[in-house]
Enzyme design. Structure first.
Site, short mmCIF file in Angstrom:
data_model
loop_
_atom_site.label_atom_id
_atom_site.label_comp_id
_atom_site.label_asym_id
_atom_site.label_seq_id
_atom_site.Cartn_x
_atom_site.Cartn_y
_atom_site.Cartn_z
N ASP A 190 0.86 -1.18 0.00
CA ASP A 190 0.00 0.00 0.00
C ASP A 190 0.90 1.23 0.00
O ASP A 190 2.11 1.14 0.26
CB ASP A 190 -0.89 -0.03 1.25
N ASP A 236 -5.01 5.89 -4.22
CA ASP A 236 -4.78 7.28 -4.60
C ASP A 236 -4.82 7.45 -6.11
O ASP A 236 -4.69 6.49 -6.87
CB ASP A 236 -3.43 7.76 -4.08
N ASP A 275 -1.48 -1.05 5.97
CA ASP A 275 -1.73 -0.52 7.31
C ASP A 275 -3.19 -0.27 7.61
O ASP A 275 -3.54 0.06 8.75
CB ASP A 275 -0.96 0.79 7.50
#
Length: 1301
Positions: free
Chosen positions: A390, A669, A847
């Site tokens: 990530d 994103d 996370d």
């Protein structure tokens, strides 16, 4: 527990304050349960799971056989004791793990919430909350379930939440209630509210919600902006009320948790295969000996019937052979002893504790240690080929800092000496009492320009203080807290604040600032909102003097096109600065302004108003109006923001790449942000040949873009080589027509991790499976300095069944892959795709809750623990607080675990075949009567006492090179990726050595003792003397063998190896003593045999001879192999010995810079390619929210303070994946470490001959610094050419002597 499962939902209906109605649908309660057992189900369920293991079932079957007296020649305790031990240890481990899950569940379920019941608020446990309840949340509280926001203490039903637990992002997000309920603040009104919500069924889409609220004959559309999801935290909002829509396992947080998969390592799978093979081998031996028994009983045994009659029910030789078969199955079962599985679990547990105790993986900032949350995957850490990461919260801290800027052609923020110490941080407090004390900047020139009143500099910061959508909260005079929707905006507004242009407050029509100590209020005429197409935002303001000005900031690629022609010279200079900033991996924005006359404003305002009021094509009309006014602007300059990477991220990625580990970034994103981070962490560099952008919206366009990318890579490869790849003419087109693979191939066909007999040592590690497809090998050959970036829409098409091979073949040929705008499900699908087609070990690291599916899908899941939430950690196999610890987890702990497990298994199978096969040879000399060679107590204790501890010590503590060398030489990691240290070929070598040893141990004593006599003349050719001699020789031989196999001696190794020998002699003498015989006369039949046997010199000569015959060939082979085909680890060890003997430790030539150092790597090399560093993490529509006044209040939200700058250095060029032999490197290629900065890890030479693939190509190695340990080190440059380490010796000696001189 036995509740009937409700049918799947097509839609959900929820009525507020009506539990009776909602319970009809049997919706899940808010109680979560991640545990597997309870007190009642633990024993049966756990035993059922354990007996699904082939080995456990096999040993249970043997135990049943041993209970049959006619079959068994061994006591039942020889099997039941080890089996009970294995089952007990595993059960205790499983119970402990489940206990912690129960405790975690109870902690969450017992949290308290205020539930509206019967007109009043009552404290209820989360587990008692039901769908349809109305809950009151207060500031900083966790959201208990997925809620429909009804009302808030803020104006217009707004509230602010932090979603770190879901997506790892720490910036605030805004949610707004439906207008009809936004004023429901009174408990009586809320109690009487009976609206009904009809919405979609539970799903894992974090960014989508579709529903309708029906109340008082009206309906209101519901979207994700009206929802508060479980796991979020209410921030800077006094209180709010919400209606529970989804509870417990139906919440989006739990839906994203995925189903827990039982993960097994490739070695586990291989062991299961080998156990089946060994069982087949055992059956074959039993059949051979049973046939021998039948023949012997018929031809010879029948002559002894008068003296040795068959025992009932045996009445013929066939029946005797049948019983003999099962007897030999019991006797020979020790080829796979159950202690193997006990030992494996103990070794894995030890490796897990080493990870937990590693101080170098402890983060002092957050007081978090690394944690191995599973004990079954440690050796798999040494075989990882693909890492899926990530971005937000994993690679980055999601903290932005104002780093550099360009104003009127002058750049600020550059350091005079990038490699030197940081200059003193500027102190803004004396110049500006409103400055943020956490803001860091180091260039005094910019502050001086502000102080002297430079007009361009003032206008630059004025723009930053006005052109934004930040909210401000001032609790006391001068104490400002900014609430920014994106960290980018917060960083820019904070920079303007510190340089004297302080944003103080705003209303829907005004913006108030303090400029150089003077309060100024601007009229806000319009906000031209940001979106991903415009890539810019503007504001139009009127200053107190009545002058109207438009301020604009955005991507340089769109803003520079809209400048006035008079800006050409300034634009050229600023473009150069932007290129430099982008090459440094910074996020850039260009700034411009435009003066407007009253007539211009009035004319444009009218057209803008008409566009806003239009019902058809409103967005297009607004975009046209914005485009009209944002023309012929004047350039002010540019900003450069650093999206702070976590410490050591570039170095970690570089080192892992040198270890032939490919890293893919899967992020939600947008493309610009992800690509920018790719450059920051040096996954992408300006030295790359090409970065392919896949952005098609149809299957056809995506397929064509992927094929074009592969064709381009082929062209670049041919151009680089200067000639066409041999044999490839005309093949490329066919490759593209067949999805990059030969017909019928799925994936590259690489040999399975379980090993198919491929490879017998590191020397052959470049020789890939011969079954790899033609195209896959071809793509591996041309893989190099290319990268692939693909967005979520294109990825959705690429993951379709007929496209996945096309995508894999292209992506895996690239050095780096970045997937943008991907959903949590797509992350998991990408991981599954690589697992399916590449047969490679995958690791996923993240996370947030949006990473859970990916973490559970990968072979190994790693969670980043810390401030971003715990969902990823709870679903992970390993956890730590910083991405940089990944290189130590893999290159040190993973490599050691794989090495130790492989050495353990090789030795274990060797010693047990050496032990068991003696019974087989003895069968031909005992009339196939199933008599054992050894005493039954020796058989029981051999694997439990005599040989268990030495091999455990080796499996837990052994290492070939120290940890710092593992990090210095990442190529040491490759044997694990190629599964070379333990595969089917290595297994056959081990059992061949074991069979050879058993032959020696049987026939040498047999031959010697058959004619030997005692000093008194009494013959030594008796059964008990032979048994003691053979057993003693066996224990000594396997002890010497493990001493040779052990590469790293600790006090435990010494105690266990030599202690086991002492224990053997002690127990054997004790069991054969008169005292024990008197107590148990029917159990111990070897009374006095050990003392009598071991007192004979011929016995010790026999043992010495057998030991020599077993060990000398092994020693000779190893010396020849070390001399002729040394492995890389041998070379590294030898170099270290030369250093230790010839030189004293020198000071550290260069250490990794700590958190306070500048990004030295980022400040050096400049790329020549033109690219935009634009990245603006903003969401469309926030400007409209501001101008509407809906989010205006007396106070606004706090913006997190920005951390100090961190170190980012990198290795500029990462080596190619070496799937094919590499030609000898040229002088310019032999030392890629020369381009590395201080503290980076030097790669090895491009040549691989040190591993035995070529015996002619020289290898140059440069050992520089120890990046992690910061231990003293020095350079040793040497050349190793096969055959012989003596060449390495001479080169190393010569170099050391020269340096000493």
């Amino acid at each position: 527990m036995f509740r009937k499962k409700p049918p799947p939902e097509e839609e959900r209906r929820v009525r507020a304050n009506d539990r009776e109605y909602n319970e009809r649908f049997q919706y899940a309660s808010n109680c979560i349960m991640t545990s597997k057992y309870n007190i009642i189900t633990f024993l049966p369920v756990n035993l059922f799971e354990q007996f699904q293991e082939v080995a456990n079932t096999y040993f249970l079957f043997l135990l049943i056989l041993q209970l049959i007296p006619q079959i068994s020649s061994l006591s039942w305790f020889t099997t039941i004791v080890p089996l009970a031990l294995v089952l007990s240890i595993t059960a205790v481990k499983d119970a402990t793990d489940d206990y912690f899950r129960h405790r975690s569940d109870n902690q969450v379920n017992n949290r308290r919430s205020q539930v509206l019941m019967r007109g009043s608020l009552q404290n209820e446990k989360w587990m008692n909350v039901r769908v349809g309840d109305i809950i009151k949340l207060e500031n900083n509280q966790f959201v208990a379930a997925d809620l429909l926001l009804l009302s808030s203490s803020e104006p217009h039903g707004l509230c602010y939440i932090e979603t770190a637990e879901l997506d790892g992002e720490t910036n605030m997000k805004v949610r707004q209630s439906v207008s009809v309920t936004s004023e429901f603040g009174d408990l009586n009104i809320l109690s009487s509210f009976d609206g009904e919500v009809v919405c979609e069924p539970p799903n894992n889409k974090l960014d989508r919600f579709r529903g309708t609220l029906y109340w008082r004959d009206k309906k209101y559309t519901l979207t994700n902006q009206n929802m508060l999801l479980r796991g979020c935290v209410l921030r800077n909002t006094e209180s709010c009320f919400g209606l529970v829509i989804f509870a417990g396992p139906d919440t989006k947080l739990m839906q994203n948790s995925g189903r827990t998969k039982f993960k097994r390592t490739s070695i586990d799978r291989l062991m299961n295969t080998l156990v089946r093979w060994i069982f087949g081998f055992l059956v074959c031996m039993g059949v051979i000996l049973a046939l021998g028994n039948a023949v012997w009983e018929r031809e010879v045994g029948s002559l002894f019937q008068r003296y040795l009659p068959w025992e009932p029910p045996v009445d013929n030789f066939l029946f005797s052979a049948f019983f003999s078969f099962w007897s030999y199955v019991i006797i020979l079962n020790t080829v796979v002893p159950i202690s193997l599985y006990v030992s494996v679990e103990v070794i894995r547990l030890g490796h897990s504790y080493f990870i937990n105790w590693d101080q170098k993986m402890f983060c002092s900032l957050c007081s978090t240690a690394a944690e191995a949350r599973t004990t079954t995957l440690n050796e798999e850490l040494g075989q990882v080929e693909y890492v899926f990461s990530d971005k937000t919260g994993t690679l980055t801290q999601n903290i932005m800092s104002f780093n550099k800027c360009s104003i009127n052609g002058q750049t600020y923020g550059e350091l005079a000496d990038p490699l030197g110490p940081l200059p003193k941080r500027l102190d803004f407090t004396q110049f500006n009492p409103l400055a943020d004390p956490d803001f860091s900047f180091y260039d005094e020139k910019l502050l001086e320009a502000v102080k002297v009143g430079d007009s361009h500099t003032h206008e630059f910061f004025r723009l930053l203080s006005l052109c934004h959508t930040v909210m401000s909260e001032e609790k006391s005079e001068g104490e400002l807290l900014y609430k920014a929707q994106s960290p980018d905006e917060g960083a820019l507004v904070t920079a303007a604040r510190n340089f004297g242009f302080v944003f103080r407050s705003r209303t829907p029509r005004t913006i108030t600032t303090t400029e150089m100590g003077r309060t100024v209020t601007y009229s806000l005429l319009a906000i031209l909102d940001f979106n991903n197409i415009r890539k810019r935002m503007s504001v139009i303001v009127r200053n107190p003097e009545g002058k109207i000005r438009l301020y604009c900031k955005g991507a340089d690629t769109v803003l520079l096109e809209r400048l006035h022609p008079s800006n050409q010279e300034l634009m050229a200079v600023t473009s150069d600065h932007l290129n430099d900033y982008a090459a440094d991996g910074l996020r850039t924005l260009a700034l411009a302004y435009k003066d407007l006359s009253e007539d211009d404003w009035e004319e444009w305002s009218e057209s803008h108003s008409n566009a806003e009021k239009s019902t058809d094509y409103r967005e297009d009309r607004l975009a046209s109006a914005y485009e009209q006014i944002e023309q012929e602007m004047m350039l002010l300059g540019a900003t450069a923001i650093e999206d702070k990477l976590q410490e050591g991220v570039p170095e970690t990625i570089a080192v892992l790449s040198l270890a032939n580990i490919k890293i893919w970034v899967l992020t939600g994103d947008k493309q610009e942000t992800a690509v920018n981070i790719g450059y920051s962490c040096k996954m992408l560099t300006d030295d790359m040949t090409e970065v392919f952008i896949i952005s098609g919206h149809t299957v056809h366009s995506v397929r064509q873009e992927l094929r074009n990318a592969r064709k381009r890579m082929l062209e670049l490869s041919q151009k680089k080589d200067g000639e066409k790849v041999e044999g490839m003419e005309g093949w490329g087109e066919a490759c593209f027509r067949t999805n990059g693979f030969e017909d019928g191939q799925k994936g590259d066909g690489t040999a399975e991790r379980a090993g198919g007999g491929g490879g017998g040592g590191e020397g052959n590690y470049l020789q890939r499976s011969q079954h790899s497809s033609h195209s896959s090998n071809f793509m591996d050959i041309i893989s190099g300095e290319c990268a692939l970036v693909i967005n979520g829409y294109s990825l959705a098409h690429a993951l379709e069944a007929d496209m996945e091979v096309e995508f894999v073949s292209t992506a895996c040929a690239c050095k780096a892959v970045i997937c943008c705008r991907v959903t949590p499900l797509q992350k998991a699908q990408v991981v599954e795709l690589i697992k399916k087609h590449k047969k490679a070990v995958t690791l996923a690291i993240g996370d947030g809750a949006n990473d859970v599916c990916m973490i559970k899908s990968a072979h190994i899941g790693v969670g980043i623990s810390g401030q971003e939430g715990i969902q990823a950690v709870l679903a992970s196999d390993y956890s730590f607080s910083q991405f940089r610890f990944l290189q130590r987890l893999l290159l040190v702990h993973g490599r050691w675990s794989y090495l130790r497990m492989c050495r353990f298994l090789c030795y274990f199978f060797y010693k047990n075949f050496a032990f068991t096969m003696v019974h087989f040879w003895f069968g031909f000399f005992c009339g196939f009567s199933a008599q054992t060679v050894y005493d039954q107590y020796f058989i029981t204790l051999y694997n439990i006492v005599y040989t268990s501890l030495p091999v455990l010590a080796m499996g837990i503590f052994d290492q070939d090179v120290p940890d710092q060398r593992s990090l210095e030489y990442p190529k040491l990691y490759e044997p694990g990726q190629l599964n070379l240290l333990f595969n089917k070929k290595e297994f056959f070598i081990c059992i061949a050595q074991g069979i050879y040893t058993s032959l020696v141990l049987f026939f040498v004593p047999y031959a010697v003792l058959s004619d030997a006599t005692q000093s008194t003349g009494v013959p030594l050719a008796d059964y008990q003397t032979f048994a003691v001699t053979t057993a003693t020789a066996l224990v000594i031989v396997v002890s010497v063998q493990i001493a040779l196999d052990t590469g790293f001696w600790t006090i435990f190794n010494h105690v266990f190896v030599w202690g086991s020998l002492g224990t053997y002699f002690t127990i054997m003498i004790a069991l054969n003593s008169q005292t024990v015989f008197r107590i148990f006369p029917n159990q111990f039949h070897f009374v006095g045999s050990s003392q009598n046997t071991l007192m004979q010199p011929v016995v010790w000569l026999t043992i010495a001879l057998a030991t020599a015959i077993c060990i000398v060939p092994v020693l000779a082979f190893r010396f020849l192999k070390l001399d002729l085909r040394p492995q890389l680890s041998d070379t590294v060890r030898y170099t270290q010995l030369v250093r230790q003997k010839r030189r004293k430790p020198a000071g550290v030539a260069g250490a990794w810079r700590g958190a306070g150092s500048t990004s030295e790597g980022r400040l050096l090399a400049r790329g020549s390619s033109r690219r935009s560093g634009y990245a603006f993490a903003h969401q469309e529509g926030f400007g409209e929210l501001i101008t509407s006044g809906k989010n205006m209040r007396l106070s606004s939200l706090a913006l997190a303070s920005f951390a100090s700058r961190h170190s980012t250095s990198w290795i500029e060029t990462l080596r190619r994946k070496k799937n094919t032999p590499t030609p000898p490197s040229t002088a310019g290629e032999s030392s890629p470490a020369q381009s590395c900065l201080s503290g980076s890890v030097p790669p090895l030479s491009n040549s691989s001959s040190v591993l035995g693939n070529s015996q002619e190509t020289p290898i140059e190695e440069e050992t520089d610094t120890t990046p992690v340990d910061n231990t003293p080190s020095e350079k040793v440059l040497f050349s190793v050419t096969s055959p012989a380490l003596s060449a390495a010796s001479k080169a190393a000696d010569h170099q050391v002597s020269a340096e000493d001189t």
